[in-house]
Design an enzyme around this catalytic site. Structure first.
Site, short mmCIF file in Angstrom:
data_model
loop_
_atom_site.label_atom_id
_atom_site.label_comp_id
_atom_site.label_asym_id
_atom_site.label_seq_id
_atom_site.Cartn_x
_atom_site.Cartn_y
_atom_site.Cartn_z
N LYS A 56 -8.26 -29.04 44.27
CA LYS A 56 -8.07 -30.47 44.54
C LYS A 56 -9.07 -31.31 43.75
CE LYS A 56 -6.34 -29.28 49.11
NZ LYS A 56 -6.66 -29.09 50.53
N GLN A 100 -10.32 -30.44 55.57
CA GLN A 100 -9.85 -29.12 55.15
C GLN A 100 -9.76 -28.20 56.37
OE1 GLN A 100 -8.98 -28.25 51.92
NE2 GLN A 100 -8.23 -26.34 52.81
N ASP A 125 -3.16 -36.59 54.11
CA ASP A 125 -2.54 -35.32 54.50
C ASP A 125 -1.38 -35.56 55.46
OD1 ASP A 125 -3.25 -33.00 53.28
OD2 ASP A 125 -4.92 -32.52 54.61
#
Length: 935
Positions: A56, A100, A125
């Protein structure tokens, strides 16, 4: 039929990245300095998480996104994670923010609580319940979609097949892929069936699908023969199966039997290389979309503030009535509006807060705004409205012209609040609110200064007493005691040894002579300059005798109390640029001389660290607001005669960063331009390194009439008719003071805007005459102001003039070089600023010049302690007197603050109460708890 066409996620994601790279480039060209920001919060150190995060970060760097990886240890608690999330939610430079998963902590953490704590507008997300809810009800333009389903839709679009009207089957019901994929297809007008591992007719349902998305997490669960001919197959699965031909002994497969499925499907994604690369690309796309939404809603560097609408009344009510009629915004809202983070703000109730110095460190690379100082002509004893003008100006710039603007003002002493002057929050419709909070206690800074100052005073007399009553060895044993058989010097004692030239750290190694030098400060009581303080006007403490108890064994001396705001600790607070600088300044404060003429400092007394502890909260600026909702820093309140009379350097520095390069910070200098402004330039700006752009010089018809020869103006006494009737001759004659103060400001190379603060008794002709004289005297502009009665609206002309003046050249310069001899610096101020012919140093002042020069303090700036009621030393001399000789009675040193202050004439640093103090009118409503009568 022909084998399926491969939907390569690698190719499509590459196209997406190229498109995003171009979009980011266009953003940065349109908004220089702006970059989309992505934050990735990780808990623990899992190898797989590290791998995904590196992918990422690499993608973000390629596209031009500013990515920040925040890593918490695996000992992080849920509270630690939530605190970090709150900070990132508040950071305007972060547009996309992901946590995460999984959270690798050895402490229990509720994952759903964590994902829901992410601000929905930054949840790229798409995992928060709010974004999931919006997706489920079809609000696709107002939510973020989880990256894997979003990537699947992008791959489906690449086929050119219309989704609307098609039958779609989704296998899997997870919150990350299956459920949002169902909603996404549904709101793109497909007919959707969700299946899972327990679906009994799975093969039959799969056979009906025009579009098949599989995210079941089971290797090759979907067989090729199940698939409808010509279907689009999107395989989200990543599974490992044994394979002896591979070095690792295993290979990666999807949830679909790929080899047989590709013979039936028209399009199919491979595993790996299909959906996987799209997930990262969609994360980047969502971050860029979030940044675009931010730019549509906010201009970079431009605050979005809710301003308060004033309801003006005539006649204008009392200050306290106006203040209490206003409903201030919650101070945490003000903090958020100006770009402060939650962890940078300490709330003190609903209307005031302290701001952490970490904000300045975070903003250190931001450009400063325009720096404006408000000062005035030589005032009457009633004051001419500098505070009111400061507040009116910021209300005009902020609430009416929509500029980023901060006011930075001093905290008032309770002495004048309860004495004769009253409060200092401004007045009329230009106030800092709530005024009772502003004028009384605030957050306790002045009380902290009182405690710190009096600790030093107590230490001085205690040290003299102990040295008079103990031998060297007894003193040494008590100063460096044996604890559990070990004697050790403290850090501050090591500094004293070094100052004495003793380079030893073992207490047992000192000689008798070294012990004597170490333990004996040998203070000469007649040289003590440090006094006790109290934040109350009490004339009977101006001279006292201390040490009369029998326990003091006959040691007594004459001393005094000063008002707290005259303490050198207050001046240090106002000039320090951080905790470390404040502590060093405390250590340098000279409290007396030894009998050998050596300066004795707070560090010598061993009290420096304790002072820093007492002042550790006071150093944080206090955040408040004006009536119209513009932000205000209230911090420090040093006397404007024996100190420099300006609010803190730290408040100004933080405010200048917060407003940004096009914003304004308006600060006020105490008394007239000859005192507060001169010290602002020569002392405050010298130490801060800040350079002002504009001087606002406040003038009133009332004060100019006084300077023109009008009768005396006395507080509490009705004004003579000369001040309430038109008299152009008095005004014109009094403009000599205005002209001189304009010259004083221009002497420093800064443009001057004159604000003519209009009173209801002023006539149009009088006001016009002042404006004309000001312009002829060299002011950049001069405008009439009615802000007291109209709030910011009444200062619009002033605000526009300040905006124009801030664009004019400002060739700021100091009046003198600090390396000049002390007498030369004093003479320059007297002649250039006051108009004196010369100075005369009385014997005591001459002795101090010699002493301070010998002690190494001769290169400090000068802080003249002079009456504010005249340009000269004589308060009865009005206008712009010349040809006088300025008498310097004495000179004292504030070495920690960093200046010498010559005493001109006589004055008291402990005011007294008048016959009828303000407190006669102050009361508390026992039912509502409201303060009444404060003004």
């Amino acid at each position: 039929m022909a084998p399926a066409e491969i939907l390569s996620g690698k190719i499509v994601s590459g196209q997406v990245r190229d498109r995003l790279k171009q979009q980011v480039l266009e953003m940065t060209e349109k908004f220089p300095g702006f970059r989309p920001g992505l934050a990735i919060l990780q808990v623990g150190n899992r190898d797989d998480s590290n791998l995904y995060i590196n992918m990422k970060l690499k993608a973000a760097a390629e596209i031009g996104i500013s990515a920040n990886h925040i890593k918490l240890p695996n000992t992080a608690t849920e509270a630690d994670v939530l605190k970090c999330i709150a900070s990132l939610n508040a950071d305007p430079a972060v547009h996309g923010f992901i946590v995460q998963l999984p959270l690798d902590s050895n402490k229990p953490i509720n994952t759903e609580k964590i994902t829901n704590a992410v601000a929905p507008e930054k949840d790229v997300d798409g995992l928060s319940s709010i974004n999931a809810g919006k997706l489920s009800r079809g609000d696709l333009g107002d939510c973020f979609i989880p990256c894997t389903p979003k990537g699947c839709m992008e791959l489906i679009r690449q086929t050119g097949v219309q989704v609307a009207g098609k039958r779609a089957v989704v296998i899997g019901r997870s919150k990350i892929v299956g459920a949002p994929m169902h909603d996404l297809l549904l709101w793109n007008n497909a007919t959707v069936t969700t299946c899972h591992s327990k679906t009994s007719t799975l093969a039959e349902e799969v056979g009906k699908a025009d579009i098949l998305v599989v995210a079941a997490g089971r290797a090759e669960m979907v067989k090729g023969e199940w698939i409808k001919p010509g279907a689009i197959v999107i395989d989200c699965g990543i599974n490992h199966v044994p394979d002896s031909t591979k070095a690792s002994g295993k290979r990666v497969v999807g949830d679909v039997a790929y080899n047989s499925a590709k013979e039936k499907a028209s399009f199919i994604t491979p595993v790996p290389g299909g959906v996987g690369p799209m997930t990262v690309a969609m994360l980047m796309q969502s971050t860029v979309e979030s940044a675009q939404r931010f730019l549509e809603k906010f201009q970079p560097g431009k605050w979005t503030i809710q301003y308060n609408q004033l309801t003006l009344k005539m006649p204008v009510p009392s200050d306290i009535e106006i203040s209490q009629s206003c409903m201030p915004k919650p101070i945490e809202q003000v903090a958020k509006e100006v770009g402060l983070f939650p962890d940078e703000v300490e709330l003190y109730g609903q209307t005031k807060a302290k701001v952490q110095l970490s904000a300045l460190k975070r903003l250190q690379n931001q450009p400063d705004g325009k720096y404006v100082v408000v000062t005035g002509i030589t005032p009457t004893p009633l004051g001419e409205g500098k505070s009111t003008t400061t507040v009116g100006l910021v209300q005009a710039l902020g609430a009416h012209l929509h500029q980023n603007v901060f006011a930075c003002v001093r905290q008032p002493s309770q002495g004048p609040t309860f004495g004769i002057k009253g409060g200092a929050a401004g007045g009329g419709y230009c106030q800092v609110v709530p005024m009772e909070e502003f004028n009384l206690h605030l957050t306790g800074d002045i009380h902290a200064i009182t405690a710190a100052n009096n600790l030093v005073a107590a230490a001085i007399d205690a040290r003299i007493f102990h040295e008079l009553t103990q031998s060297d060895q007894a003193l040494y044993n008590r100063l460096v005691p044996s604890v559990n058989g070990v004697r050790k010097f403290s850090d501050i004692q090591i500094r004293r040894l070094q100052k004495l030239g003793i380079n030893k750290t073992d207490p047992m190694a000192l000689t008798k002579e070294e012990v004597n030098a170490f333990v004996r400060l040998d203070i000469d009581p007649g040289t003590i300059t440090w006094q006790r303080v109290l934040d109350t006007n009490d004339r009977f403490l101006r001279k006292i005798t201390i040490g009369q108890s029998v326990t003091e064994k006959g040691f007594s001396r004459t001393a005094q109390f000063d008002i707290t705001v005259s303490s050198e600790i207050m001046a240090v607070l106002a000039l320090a640029d951080g905790l470390d600088d404040m502590k060093k300044r405390f250590g340098r404060m000279v409290v007396a001389c030894s009998k050998k003429g050596q300066p004795v400092t707070a560090d010598d007394l061993g009290v420096t660290g304790a002072l820093a502890v007492l002042m550790k909260d006071a150093i944080k600026p206090n955040l408040m607001q004006t009536l119209e909702g513009t932000p205000v820093f209230v911090h420090a309140g040093p006397f404007a005669n024996i100190a420099h009379g300006n609010s803190s350097v730290l408040a100004d520095k933080i405010a200048l960063k917060l407003v940004g390069k096009d914003g304004f910070v308006v600060t006020e200098a105490g008394f007239g331009a000859d005192i507060g402004m001169e010290k602002f330039f020569n002392i405050k700006c010298r130490y801060s390194g800040l350079r002002p752009h504009v001087v606002v010089l406040v003038a009133t018809v009332r004060a100019l009439k006084m300077h023109g020869g009008g009768p005396a103006v006395t507080a509490g006494v009705p004004l003579p008719k000369e001040y309430t009737e038109e008299n152009l001759q008095l005004v014109a004659k009094g403009c000599s003071n205005l002209n001189k103060q304009i010259q004083n400001a221009r002497m420093f190379g800064v443009p001057v805007v004159v604000a003519v603060n209009a009173f209801k008794t002023d006539t149009k002709a009088e006001l016009a005459l002042v404006v004309q004289h000001a312009k002829e005297a060299g002011a950049f502009d001069a405008v009439e102001c009615t802000h007291w009665a109209e709030g910011g609206k009444g200062a619009l002309a002033l605000a526009r003039a300040v905006q124009r003046a801030s664009q004019a050249p400002s060739n700021f310069r100091f009046l003198y070089n600090v390396e000049l001899p002390v007498v030369d610096k004093i003479r320059l101020i007297a002649q250039q600023v006051y108009g004196a012919r010369d100075i005369e140093l009385l014997p005591e002042a001459q002795e101090k010049v010699a002493l301070y020069t010998k002690q190494g303090f001769g290169n400090l700036p000068i802080c003249m302690a002079k009456t504010h009621l005249s340009l000269s030393h004589d308060p009865e001399q009005k206008g712009a007197p010349t040809g006088f000789v300025l008498p310097i009675r004495d000179i004292r040193a504030s070495v920690g603050a960093g200046f010498l202050y010559p005493l001109v004439g006589t004055m008291s640093t402990m005011p007294g109460l008048p016959t009828r103090p303000c407190f006669y009118d102050i009361d508390l409503d026992p039912v509502s708890g409201d303060v009444n009568g404060l003004f």
